[in-house]
Design a protein around this motif. Structure first.
Motif, short mmCIF file in Angstrom:
data_model
loop_
_atom_site.label_atom_id
_atom_site.label_comp_id
_atom_site.label_asym_id
_atom_site.label_seq_id
_atom_site.Cartn_x
_atom_site.Cartn_y
_atom_site.Cartn_z
N THR A 6 50.30 63.79 37.50
CA THR A 6 51.57 64.38 37.13
C THR A 6 52.68 63.63 37.85
O THR A 6 52.66 63.55 39.08
CB THR A 6 51.62 65.87 37.53
N SER A 9 59.10 64.66 40.07
CA SER A 9 60.33 65.02 39.35
C SER A 9 61.20 63.79 39.12
O SER A 9 61.39 62.98 40.01
CB SER A 9 61.11 66.05 40.17
N LEU A 11 60.56 61.26 37.11
CA LEU A 11 59.81 60.16 36.53
C LEU A 11 59.34 60.55 35.14
O LEU A 11 59.00 61.70 34.88
CB LEU A 11 58.59 59.81 37.38
N GLN A 12 59.30 59.55 34.26
CA GLN A 12 58.81 59.82 32.92
C GLN A 12 57.31 59.73 32.85
O GLN A 12 56.67 60.47 32.10
CB GLN A 12 59.43 58.84 31.93
N ASP A 13 56.70 58.82 33.62
CA ASP A 13 55.27 58.62 33.54
C ASP A 13 54.78 57.80 34.71
O ASP A 13 55.56 57.06 35.32
CB ASP A 13 54.92 57.90 32.23
N ASP A 64 69.63 53.87 31.25
CA ASP A 64 69.27 55.01 30.41
C ASP A 64 68.70 54.57 29.07
O ASP A 64 67.80 55.19 28.52
CB ASP A 64 70.49 55.91 30.16
N PRO A 67 64.20 52.11 29.42
CA PRO A 67 63.38 52.61 30.53
C PRO A 67 62.54 51.53 31.21
O PRO A 67 62.22 51.67 32.38
CB PRO A 67 62.50 53.68 29.88
N ARG A 70 63.63 50.34 34.56
CA ARG A 70 63.51 51.25 35.69
C ARG A 70 62.12 51.24 36.30
O ARG A 70 61.82 52.00 37.22
CB ARG A 70 63.85 52.68 35.25
#
Length: 84
Positions: A6, A9, A11-13, A64, A67, A70
């Protein structure tokens, strides 16, 4: 089969590295005596007035929108690297 991770907080993946990424990271970590040939840096000198808020907003809009800009490589406690 690896357990699902998981992401913290924000982070997308969290993904395992591809073989190409593992190779890039290996070379970057093993050759600490010189510049990292896989990264580039650019210095820009501005002349005239600069709007720092507009420059920051443009940079944030770029991050933004894309991705992949980032992405960071982090090592887990096991020593295995992951792309965040």
């Amino acid at each position: 089969m690896a357990a699902a991770v998981t992401p913290p907080s924000g982070l997308q993946d969290v993904l395992p590295l591809t073989p190409m990424q593992e190779g890039l990271l290996f070379h970057a970590l093993s050759d600490t005596g010189g510049p990292d040939v896989y990264t580039g840096q650019l210095t820009v000198d501005f002349t005239g007035p600069l709007d720092p808020a507009a420059l920051r907003a443009a940079g944030q809009a770029l991050l933004d929108r894309h991705p992949q800009l980032r992405v960071a490589f982090r090592q887990r406690k096991t020593g295995q690297a992951a792309a965040l």
